[in-house]
Design a protein around this motif. Structure first.
Motif, mmCIF file in Angstrom:
data_model
loop_
_atom_site.group_PDB
_atom_site.id
_atom_site.type_symbol
_atom_site.label_atom_id
_atom_site.label_comp_id
_atom_site.label_asym_id
_atom_site.label_seq_id
_atom_site.Cartn_x
_atom_site.Cartn_y
_atom_site.Cartn_z
ATOM 1 N N ASN A 1 11.699 -21.936 12.791
ATOM 2 C CA ASN A 1 10.936 -21.480 11.637
ATOM 3 C C ASN A 1 9.467 -21.275 11.985
ATOM 4 N N GLU B 1 6.925 -22.538 10.495
ATOM 5 C CA GLU B 1 6.125 -23.746 10.312
ATOM 6 C C GLU B 1 6.918 -24.969 10.760
ATOM 7 N N HIS C 1 10.089 -29.029 3.802
ATOM 8 C CA HIS C 1 10.216 -27.755 3.104
ATOM 9 C C HIS C 1 11.323 -27.725 2.046
ATOM 10 N N TYR C 2 12.404 -28.488 2.253
ATOM 11 C CA TYR C 2 13.537 -28.394 1.326
ATOM 12 C C TYR C 2 14.063 -29.749 0.846
ATOM 13 N N LYS D 1 5.179 -26.647 -4.504
ATOM 14 C CA LYS D 1 4.588 -25.835 -3.423
ATOM 15 C C LYS D 1 3.234 -26.394 -2.985
ATOM 16 N N ILE E 1 3.839 -29.416 -0.708
ATOM 17 C CA ILE E 1 4.259 -28.976 0.628
ATOM 18 C C ILE E 1 3.063 -28.486 1.422
ATOM 19 N N SER E 2 2.209 -27.706 0.764
ATOM 20 C CA SER E 2 1.044 -27.130 1.434
ATOM 21 C C SER E 2 0.099 -28.200 1.953
ATOM 22 N N GLN F 1 1.773 -30.134 4.785
ATOM 23 C CA GLN F 1 1.958 -29.259 5.943
ATOM 24 C C GLN F 1 0.826 -29.418 6.956
ATOM 25 N N GLU G 1 17.895 -25.760 -0.456
ATOM 26 C CA GLU G 1 17.012 -24.808 0.217
ATOM 27 C C GLU G 1 16.566 -23.671 -0.698
#
Length: 475
Positions: free
Chosen positions: A35, A37, A44-45, A88, A91-92, A95, A161
């Protein structure tokens, strides 16, 4: 051909632990991730988005619940899209911890693409570039299992996902499978207004949990969703925007209509397309078979995380990664042990699991065990919180060594960490009795269990008789 000490295939929790640990100790490391990232399924999921979603759903639920308690009126439906935006954002932010720049700064060479084992030491990336490593670590994770139900693919469905892309809560949601992820997400959707039905092939949920824990959490979950047990789904048919599900339950064929389907029917390892069988790696049901050193039958190849099928949790993958760094980089034989690895299912109430259940303890130790239980109704902090639903259960041997600990209750995953530490460090249940717990806290429930141990020890058998004789003599 570029050569490395360690090649890691997969940038999830286990793979990143191996890559960072090996590089920090001076090894030359290559990390291959398909992927764009890093972070893997958990970021992510899985863990991160699901917990962000659970928290948002809990806030909505508590808003309506609290308003009712105080005679206030709350109207309307919480927008699911707002919750997904929070997912989101989480996650950001996280990350950044798994950013490519961070791992490059550690001296790790990053390759974006799919790895394929040409030999036991050589990995081809995207069928183009080939690199060589003294040791190869498989950390490719897993993906949702898609059950072979007639018409399911054509009708469409959600998995972990894809569910975080949903903008509006479906009116009628079917969850296929009553596993932990399915239950967590089912309850969250219910709190955003979906009418949720869970269909499970077994006779109950939480099959790995202690038998006294299950009825408590099931009773609470049934207040928010419908369960169908002993179900075999025969087919799914899509008509316009609806999905007609035909199923058999206890010998009876029925049909129900849903707007959306969420799959929670287990996981499949991501071992296909890696070339493992071609280089002689033994697979079982698709999982890479490993020994107690997390080494496959091919000495140069190791496997961590979901791909080895041992203990499919993010924190376990991280632990396994540390073991592999020791074994693969230094050659110092260290065995992986899961005795002290807990897990939590983040339903409301939460379910905590550590070590043996009572049934497992009896199978291993016979009748030479002790069981200490405390209902949260007997703990002042739970009572004052007006949330007194739950149970703590600790299983020990005759000497008080902790064999297992289980709990169900609000935020159980937090207040049970003390006993995780005690078990891992070899402390006996009685030792916790000597720890001063601030009053009132939820953690006092563990102290009450420890006090039970001493009451049983001191007030039964020969101790009271000796004490009585001594007191008479002393007077």
């Amino acid at each position: 051909m570029k050569k490395y000490d360690v090649i890691v295939i997969g940038g999830g929790a286990g793979g990143l632990t191996v890559a960072a640990g090996a590089a920090s100790l001076g090894a030359k490391v290559a990390l291959i991730e398909k992927n764009s990232e890093l972070g893997g399924d958990c970021l992510h999921y899985g863990c991160v988005p699901s917990k962000a979603f659970i928290t948002a759903a809990k806030e909505v639920h508590e808003t309506f619940k609290s308003a009712k308690k105080f005679g206030l009126k709350v109207e309307g439906t919480a927008p699911l899209e707002h919750a997904m935006n929070r997912v989101k954002e989480a996650i950001s932010i996280i990350q950044e911890h798994d950013s490519k720049e961070r791992f490059k700064q550690l001296g790790i060479d990053l390759f974006e693409g799919k790895g394929y084992l040409k030999t036991t030491t050589q990995v081809q990336i995207n069928k183009e570039k080939t690199i060589e490593g003294k040791r190869i670590v498989l950390a490719t994770g897993s993906r949702p299992n898609i059950p072979p139900i007639d018409g399911l693919l054509e009708a469409g469905f959600l998995t972990n996902e894809t569910l975080f892309e949903v903008k509006k809560a479906p009116k009628r949601l079917l969850v296929i499978g009553g596993g932990p992820i399915g239950l967590e997400m089912a309850q969250s959707f219910a709190r955003f207004g979906s009418e949720v039905t869970i269909m499970e092939g077994n006779s109950t949920i939480f099959s790995k949990e202690d038998e006294e824990i299950v009825p408590i959490v099931l009773t609470e979950l049934q207040k928010e969703m419908t369960f169908r047990f002993n179900v075999s789904i025969k087919k799914v048919e899509k008509k316009e925007n609806e999905k007609i599900v035909t199923f058999e339950q206890n010998g009876k064929i029925e049909e129900l209509i849903f707007d959306e389907i969420l799959l929670s029917a287990g996981r499949k390892p991501n071992t296909d397309g890696l070339g493992l069988e071609e280089v002689g790696v033994t697979l079982k049901h698709g999982y890479a078979v490993v020994n107690e050193y997390l080494q496959t039958n091919v000495p140069t190849i190791y496997a961590v995380g979901d791909v080895n099928g041992q203990f499919q949790f993010t924190h376990a993958a991280g632990m396994e990664g540390k073991v592999v760094v020791r074994n693969a980089v230094f050659g110092i034989k260290g065995k992986v042990k899961y005795d002290h690895v807990p897990w939590v299912t983040y339903t409301d109430p939460e379910v905590f699991h550590l070590g043996l259940t009572e049934r497992e303890a009896k199978e291993t130790h016979g009748d030479n065990i002790r069981v200490f239980k405390v209902d949260v109704k007997n703990v002042d902090r739970f009572v004052s919180d007006r949330d007194a639903v739950g149970l703590l259960k600790v299983i020990t041997n005759e000497k008080g060594t902790i064999l297992g600990a289980h709990a169900v209750g609000k935020n159980a995953g937090d207040w049970m960490q003390e006993i995780t530490f005690a078990k891992a460090q070899g402390h006996k249940i009685g030792d916790i009795s000597n720890v001063i717990h601030p009053y009132p806290t939820h953690g006092a429930i563990i102290q009450q269990a420890a006090d039970q141990y001493w009451r049983e020890k001191l007030f039964n058998g020969w101790v009271p008789k000796v004490a009585e004789t001594y007191i008479k003599w002393f007077r």
